[in-house]
Design an enzyme around this catalytic site. Sequence first.
Site, PDB file in Angstrom:
ATOM      1  N   PHE A 155       0.827  -1.226   0.000  1.00 47.97           N
ATOM      2  CA  PHE A 155       0.000   0.000   0.000  1.00 47.97           C
ATOM      3  C   PHE A 155       0.859   1.274   0.000  1.00 47.97           C
ATOM      4  O   PHE A 155       0.565   2.206   0.746  1.00 47.97           O
ATOM      5  CB  PHE A 155      -0.926   0.067   1.219  1.00 47.97           C
ATOM      6  N   GLU A 363      -2.266   6.787   7.653  1.00 51.50           N
ATOM      7  CA  GLU A 363      -1.435   7.545   8.624  1.00 51.50           C
ATOM      8  C   GLU A 363      -1.988   7.424  10.046  1.00 51.50           C
ATOM      9  O   GLU A 363      -2.077   8.407  10.788  1.00 51.50           O
ATOM     10  CB  GLU A 363      -1.268   8.993   8.192  1.00 51.50           C
TER      11      GLU A 363
HETATM   12  C1  FAD Z   1      -4.611   4.132  -0.275  1.00 56.47           C
HETATM   13  C2  FAD Z   1      -3.600   3.824   0.797  1.00 56.47           C
HETATM   14  C3  FAD Z   1      -2.390   4.483   0.792  1.00 56.47           C
HETATM   15  C4  FAD Z   1      -1.420   4.183   1.757  1.00 56.47           C
HETATM   16  N1  FAD Z   1      -0.183   4.781   1.703  1.00 56.47           N
HETATM   17  C5  FAD Z   1       0.804   4.346   2.544  1.00 56.47           C
HETATM   18  C6  FAD Z   1       2.151   4.809   2.380  1.00 56.47           C
HETATM   19  O1  FAD Z   1       2.451   5.647   1.511  1.00 56.47           O
HETATM   20  N2  FAD Z   1       3.110   4.310   3.195  1.00 56.47           N
HETATM   21  C7  FAD Z   1       2.827   3.385   4.168  1.00 56.47           C
HETATM   22  O2  FAD Z   1       3.760   2.959   4.859  1.00 56.47           O
HETATM   23  N3  FAD Z   1       1.559   2.940   4.352  1.00 56.47           N
HETATM   24  C8  FAD Z   1       0.548   3.392   3.566  1.00 56.47           C
HETATM   25  N4  FAD Z   1      -0.739   2.926   3.723  1.00 56.47           N
HETATM   26  C9  FAD Z   1      -1.032   1.999   4.800  1.00 56.47           C
HETATM   27  C10 FAD Z   1      -1.940   2.601   5.890  1.00 56.47           C
HETATM   28  O3  FAD Z   1      -1.221   3.497   6.687  1.00 56.47           O
HETATM   29  C11 FAD Z   1      -2.553   1.417   6.652  1.00 56.47           C
HETATM   30  O4  FAD Z   1      -3.498   0.822   5.774  1.00 56.47           O
HETATM   31  C12 FAD Z   1      -3.212   1.848   7.948  1.00 56.47           C
HETATM   32  O5  FAD Z   1      -2.243   2.245   8.891  1.00 56.47           O
HETATM   33  C13 FAD Z   1      -4.063   0.724   8.577  1.00 56.47           C
HETATM   34  O6  FAD Z   1      -3.383  -0.498   8.560  1.00 56.47           O
HETATM   35  P1  FAD Z   1      -4.100  -1.793   7.932  1.00 56.47           P
HETATM   36  O7  FAD Z   1      -4.629  -1.414   6.601  1.00 56.47           O
HETATM   37  O8  FAD Z   1      -3.164  -2.936   8.010  1.00 56.47           O
HETATM   38  O9  FAD Z   1      -5.337  -2.078   8.874  1.00 56.47           O
HETATM   39  P2  FAD Z   1      -5.317  -2.947  10.230  1.00 56.47           P
HETATM   40  O10 FAD Z   1      -4.187  -2.491  11.097  1.00 56.47           O
HETATM   41  O11 FAD Z   1      -5.416  -4.391   9.894  1.00 56.47           O
HETATM   42  O12 FAD Z   1      -6.664  -2.476  10.913  1.00 56.47           O
HETATM   43  C14 FAD Z   1      -7.941  -3.054  10.623  1.00 56.47           C
HETATM   44  C15 FAD Z   1      -8.971  -2.452  11.558  1.00 56.47           C
HETATM   45  O13 FAD Z   1      -8.608  -2.730  12.925  1.00 56.47           O
HETATM   46  C16 FAD Z   1      -8.517  -1.524  13.671  1.00 56.47           C
HETATM   47  N5  FAD Z   1      -7.418  -1.610  14.623  1.00 56.47           N
HETATM   48  C17 FAD Z   1      -6.201  -2.210  14.453  1.00 56.47           C
HETATM   49  N6  FAD Z   1      -5.441  -2.060  15.544  1.00 56.47           N
HETATM   50  C18 FAD Z   1      -6.174  -1.334  16.424  1.00 56.47           C
HETATM   51  C19 FAD Z   1      -5.939  -0.828  17.745  1.00 56.47           C
HETATM   52  N7  FAD Z   1      -4.791  -1.032  18.378  1.00 56.47           N
HETATM   53  N8  FAD Z   1      -6.922  -0.136  18.343  1.00 56.47           N
HETATM   54  C20 FAD Z   1      -8.110   0.098  17.712  1.00 56.47           C
HETATM   55  N9  FAD Z   1      -8.394  -0.354  16.460  1.00 56.47           N
HETATM   56  C21 FAD Z   1      -7.436  -1.044  15.840  1.00 56.47           C
HETATM   57  C22 FAD Z   1      -8.228  -0.440  12.609  1.00 56.47           C
HETATM   58  O14 FAD Z   1      -8.625   0.843  13.061  1.00 56.47           O
HETATM   59  C23 FAD Z   1      -9.055  -0.929  11.450  1.00 56.47           C
HETATM   60  O15 FAD Z   1     -10.391  -0.505  11.614  1.00 56.47           O
HETATM   61  C24 FAD Z   1      -1.728   3.245   2.789  1.00 56.47           C
HETATM   62  C25 FAD Z   1      -2.969   2.609   2.793  1.00 56.47           C
HETATM   63  C26 FAD Z   1      -3.890   2.878   1.818  1.00 56.47           C
HETATM   64  C27 FAD Z   1      -5.201   2.141   1.845  1.00 56.47           C
END
Ligand code: FAD
Length: 385
Positions: A155, A363
């Site tokens: 991502f 973020e």
């Molecule tokens: C379009 C896009 C662009 C992106 N760009 C970048 C980039 O340039 N660089 C980069 O490094 N990353 C990037 N990302 C990654 C982005 O930062 C992550 O998707 C985000 O941090 C969430 O992680 P995840 O998708 O693994 O969700 P998960 O961590 O699997 O979370 C799933 C759900 O569980 C909840 N959750 C998880 N842990 C907790 C907690 N401790 N407390 C409460 N709720 C929780 C979350 O809020 C969410 O609702 C991007 C993502 C997207 C979709």
Amino acid sequence: MEYFLDEQQKTLKSLARRIAEERILPVRAELDEKEEFPWAIMKDLADSDMFRVFVPEEYDGLGGGCLDLCLVIEEISRVCSGVAVSYAATGLGAAVLLEYGTEEQKQKYLPDIAAGKKLTAFALTEPTAGSDAGAIKTTAERTTEGYVINGTKQFITNGGEAEIYTVIALTDKAKGARGASAFLVEKDTPGFSFGKKEKKMGIRTSSTRELIFRNCLIPEENIIGREGMGFIMTMKVLDRSRPGIGAQAVGIAQGALEAAVDYAQNRIQFGHPIITLPVVQNMLAEMAIRVEAARLLVYATARTIDSGVKNFTEEASMAKVFASDTAMKVTTDAVQIFGGAGYMRDYPVEKMMRDAKITQIYEGSNEVLRGTIAAGLRKRKARRE
Ligand SMILES: Cc1cc2nc3c(=O)[nH]c(=O)nc-3n(C[C@H](O)[C@H](O)[C@H](O)COP(=O)(O)OP(=O)(O)OC[C@H]3O[C@@H](n4cnc5c(N)ncnc54)[C@H](O)[C@@H]3O)c2cc1C
């Protein structure tokens, strides 16, 4: 509202608005539909010195602060936040270098970034490490020839398009997050390739890709800061960039509000424009209140950061959470005011609603950031006792 911007900031904001309206607006639907990276617009932004905003003057930048960058991001997002995130991701990709890089590293990379000749990207997330960023598995093994990187990032905004990547990888697996370090990796380095290009709900003109490292050898001098500092630097840099996501959200919400007002004035039902209906007026008023409040929180947080205070984790989280929830609510209400037309791609509000969603997720998801804010409240209470 008087935002007390100085003359330079007013000029910057109006220049960003002009580029957005003249260059982005005519092609935004096409960019979204085709999911094409907006190279021509990146060039326009470069020609207008927009990439210089976040670079210090000694490296050919304009030496702007957090608020200056937020103003540009907001104005571009008001028209198309897919373009805005492609621009802003270069600010984030350069942030670790800007804060912690050596003089040689800055001299080597920043002038090209300031000129918009090279885009950057920031690579932290992995398939098994999203919110739990400390769970990254990508490694950077120190050898006599340099660091050898192995692993997959997921991502990554600007993936495939950027020339320079800030990559967070483990130099000491046993220490987990405390064994993470930051590296500069150039696009054509052998062993570095690009995987899946994501097909997204919104911000579709931006590129979101997998980065694959297979025995990718980079010079020793490409480490930023010291070994083991990668995670701490990342957390600090993300605190600083979160108001930028807030600004993205404010811009999207502002665009949706303006579109809804225009539509409500022109749409006739029961013999009158729908803006004469109290229920529509109430919705528009609520939308306007939220947009203004979100903007003020984002600007105030950016100014706090620019004042040089050391700790602004909670304020930055609040600005991002409040503004992104505002964007989601305001764009959803805008679609409602458009009725069936709002559901159609002929009008911009369905795109704005799709674009708003990501601001609640990346973020730091809003759930994770609410946890950060609550942890700060607990600490403050303990200090009062
Ligand atoms: C379009 C896009 C662009 C992106 N760009 C970048 C980039 O340039 N660089 C980069 O490094 N990353 C990037 N990302 C990654 C982005 O930062 C992550 O998707 C985000 O941090 C969430 O992680 P995840 O998708 O693994 O969700 P998960 O961590 O699997 O979370 C799933 C759900 O569980 C909840 N959750 C998880 N842990 C907790 C907690 N401790 N407390 C409460 N709720 C929780 C979350 O809020 C969410 O609702 C991007 C993502 C997207 C979709």
